[in-house]
Motif scaffolding. Structure first.
Motif, mmCIF file in Angstrom:
data_model
loop_
_atom_site.group_PDB
_atom_site.id
_atom_site.type_symbol
_atom_site.label_atom_id
_atom_site.label_comp_id
_atom_site.label_asym_id
_atom_site.label_seq_id
_atom_site.Cartn_x
_atom_site.Cartn_y
_atom_site.Cartn_z
ATOM 1 N N GLU A 55 -74.824 -9.382 49.982
ATOM 2 C CA GLU A 55 -73.868 -9.760 48.552
ATOM 3 C C GLU A 55 -72.627 -10.317 49.378
ATOM 4 O O GLU A 55 -72.903 -11.283 50.216
ATOM 5 N N TYR A 67 -66.699 -6.801 38.858
ATOM 6 C CA TYR A 67 -67.258 -7.015 40.537
ATOM 7 C C TYR A 67 -66.895 -5.079 41.019
ATOM 8 O O TYR A 67 -66.000 -4.617 40.085
ATOM 9 N N LYS A 78 -64.352 -16.253 49.277
ATOM 10 C CA LYS A 78 -66.308 -16.608 48.017
ATOM 11 C C LYS A 78 -65.673 -17.955 48.450
ATOM 12 O O LYS A 78 -65.214 -18.330 49.461
ATOM 13 N N ARG A 129 -78.725 -11.461 40.446
ATOM 14 C CA ARG A 129 -77.639 -12.973 40.230
ATOM 15 C C ARG A 129 -77.997 -13.181 41.270
ATOM 16 O O ARG A 129 -77.776 -13.416 43.050
ATOM 17 N N THR A 133 -74.355 -5.055 44.741
ATOM 18 C CA THR A 133 -73.316 -4.956 44.488
ATOM 19 C C THR A 133 -72.474 -3.867 43.714
ATOM 20 O O THR A 133 -71.432 -3.960 43.328
ATOM 21 N N GLU A 143 -55.638 -7.063 45.141
ATOM 22 C CA GLU A 143 -55.840 -5.954 43.720
ATOM 23 C C GLU A 143 -55.430 -4.708 43.848
ATOM 24 O O GLU A 143 -54.392 -4.313 43.253
ATOM 25 N N SER A 182 -58.276 -8.335 52.440
ATOM 26 C CA SER A 182 -59.478 -8.489 51.127
ATOM 27 C C SER A 182 -59.304 -9.022 50.126
ATOM 28 O O SER A 182 -57.533 -8.921 50.046
ATOM 29 N N GLU A 213 -61.710 -10.610 34.877
ATOM 30 C CA GLU A 213 -62.536 -11.603 35.475
ATOM 31 C C GLU A 213 -63.190 -12.480 34.932
ATOM 32 O O GLU A 213 -63.770 -11.596 33.579
ATOM 33 N N VAL A 237 -60.056 -6.707 47.490
ATOM 34 C CA VAL A 237 -60.014 -5.282 47.056
ATOM 35 C C VAL A 237 -58.651 -5.505 47.132
ATOM 36 O O VAL A 237 -57.765 -4.668 47.108
ATOM 37 N N ILE A 252 -63.287 -12.202 55.412
ATOM 38 C CA ILE A 252 -62.854 -11.339 54.716
ATOM 39 C C ILE A 252 -61.283 -11.478 53.768
ATOM 40 O O ILE A 252 -60.599 -11.750 55.245
HETATM 41 O O1 P1T Z 1 -64.702 -8.550 49.265
HETATM 42 P P1 P1T Z 1 -63.530 -8.179 49.005
HETATM 43 O O2 P1T Z 1 -62.186 -9.772 49.333
HETATM 44 O O3 P1T Z 1 -62.426 -7.536 49.474
HETATM 45 O O4 P1T Z 1 -63.236 -8.776 47.694
HETATM 46 C C1 P1T Z 1 -63.397 -8.234 46.496
HETATM 47 C C2 P1T Z 1 -64.136 -8.890 45.021
HETATM 48 C C3 P1T Z 1 -63.150 -9.361 44.272
HETATM 49 N N1 P1T Z 1 -62.970 -9.657 43.426
HETATM 50 C C4 P1T Z 1 -64.327 -9.919 42.657
HETATM 51 C C5 P1T Z 1 -64.487 -11.342 41.496
HETATM 52 C C6 P1T Z 1 -65.041 -10.306 43.666
HETATM 53 O O5 P1T Z 1 -66.665 -10.796 43.573
HETATM 54 C C7 P1T Z 1 -65.157 -9.480 44.625
HETATM 55 C C8 P1T Z 1 -66.247 -9.423 45.903
HETATM 56 N N2 P1T Z 1 -67.731 -9.208 45.355
HETATM 57 C C9 P1T Z 1 -68.973 -9.387 45.730
HETATM 58 C C10 P1T Z 1 -68.823 -9.011 47.209
HETATM 59 C C11 P1T Z 1 -69.591 -9.967 45.093
HETATM 60 O O6 P1T Z 1 -70.751 -9.515 45.991
HETATM 61 O O7 P1T Z 1 -69.763 -9.751 44.121
#
Ligand code: P1T
Length: 383
Positions: A327, A102, A199, A363, A343, A82, A77, A145, A79, A208
């Motif tokens: 979301e 986020y 995304k 948004r 979100t 990250e 994912s 970001e 996160v 994901i």
């Molecule tokens: O959902 P995930 O794949 O774990 O990604 C997290 C994430 C990381 N960075 C950015 C800029 C993001 O926008 C997100 C996830 N954001 C959403 C679910 C949202 O609706 O903004």
């Protein structure tokens, strides 16, 4: 392949016809482990799929090529990608995080890694002075970001990188909102790029995933060790789906940008809409920087403020027919959401207020449907 254009690399980088059958699509190597000829003797680095898998490797090489990076690593994912970066740090280290990220990113830094002794300070990185003043002796990482989520501020990646490097910190840019088609942070001086591949890279709201890209051999080796040891790796079918998605990334992004620009211009004239924030509009406070830093267009995200506050926002979201209340972002279908309730609900209310994430803020993730239909849908929802 590194000399080829973006579209050619999107379709071919990291991928070769399968040596066994000639299949032109990278097979789904749905295997947890690999036969060894003798103890410890195996093909390339394939001893166990948490460590390496051919479908994942093709995706990692493809994404690295698109970001202009030497190395790529994929995760389960955004996160978890990250979190892998934050595992580079030690207890007592300090991070500068851009103030408008986020909500889940904010939560990870402040409520998970804070427990491990990693301190985070939020900074408005559109101000060089605010950034310079926020460094501490143990500041090791600057995370940003751009455009930010959800207020779409633009941060100067090259300047932030210069300032961070002078202070001995590395810079990671979450490039999710742009995708590598619109912005290439490594070429602007960043050390790491992070993506939620959920995304634009995935683009179809069915996976994901996350990724980290870098040109640093040292960072790559350390992150690969974390990927192996912590184990938040993506499933193989998801890697296959993402490989299929990247083949159309450049075409999808262009349409996202074109549609979003038309919608932003239309909403700017709408009497129910108090303000429109889109980096491609001349009215955006950092429009000139966006013109320098982004290429091909300004992305598919548009943020608006409704004069009628929460009631107006709720009515608009309930009335849309083509846009869906959800979301996430970056899929071919258009989504609409209310950050304060959805979100960014995990961001403390006082911080939301400071950032301007108000009750009237809505948004839009503009998809690649016909722009006329999207505009008509927004008009009828606002009417
Ligand atoms: O959902 P995930 O794949 O774990 O990604 C997290 C994430 C990381 N960075 C950015 C800029 C993001 O926008 C997100 C996830 N954001 C959403 C679910 C949202 O609706 O903004």
């Amino acid at each position: 392949m590194s000399e080829a254009g973006f579209g050619t690399r999107a379709i071919h980088a990291g991928q070769h016809p399968d040596p066994t059958t000639g299949a032109i699509m990278t097979p789904i190597y749905q295997t947890a482990t690999y036969a060894q000829e003798s103890p410890g003797v195996f093909k390339e680095d394939y001893d166990y799929s948490r460590a390496a898998n051919p479908t994942r490797k093709a995706l990692e090489q493809n994404l690295a090529s698109l970001e202009g990076a030497r190395h790529g690593l994929c995760f389960a994912s955004g996160v978890s990608a990250e979190a892998a970066c934050l595992h580079l740090l030690e207890s007592g280290d300090h991070v500068l995080l851009c103030d408008d990220v986020y909500g889940g990113t904010n939560r990870l830094f402040h409520r998970v890694f804070a427990q491990l002794g990693i301190r985070t300070t939020l900074v408005d990185m559109t101000s060089e002075q605010a950034l310079a003043d926020a460094f501490e002796e143990r500041t090791r990482l600057v995370w940003l970001e751009t455009p930010t989520n959800p207020t779409l501020k633009i941060i100067d990646i090259a300047r932030v990188s210069e300032i961070a490097h002078q202070r001995g910190a590395i810079v990671c840019v979450d490039n999710t909102f742009c995708s590598p088609y619109l912005q290439q942070p490594l070429s602007l001086g960043a050390d790491l790029v992070c993506h939620s591949t959920t995304k634009y890279i995935g683009g179809h709201s069915d996976v994901i995933g996350g990724a980290l890209l870098t040109n640093s051999d040292d960072l790559h080796e350390r992150l690969k060790f974390i990927q192996l040891s912590v184990g938040a790796v993506p499933g193989i079918l998801d890697c296959f789906l993402l490989l299929r998605s990247t083949k159309t990334l450049h075409v999808r992004m262009q349409r996202h940008c074109d549609n979003a620009m038309r919608i932003a211009r239309h909403l700017e004239q709408h009497d129910k809409v108090e303000w429109v924030r889109y980096p491609g509009l001349e009215s955006h406070p950092q429009h000139d920087l966006a013109m320098r830093q982004m290429r091909h267009g300004f992305g598919g995200m548009v943020t608006i403020g409704l004069a009628g506050g929460l009631d107006a926002a709720r009515q608009m979201l309930e009335r849309v027919r083509i846009f869906t209340i959800a979301e996430s972002l970056g899929g071919v279908e258009s989504l609409i959401e209310h950050p304060a309730i959805m979100t960014h609900a995990s961001v403390p209310p006082e911080q939301r207020e400071k950032l301007g994430i108000t009750d009237g803020l809505v948004r839009l993730s503009v998809g690649i449907e016909d722009a006329d239909d999207l505009i008509a849908d927004l008009d009828q929802a606002l009417a």
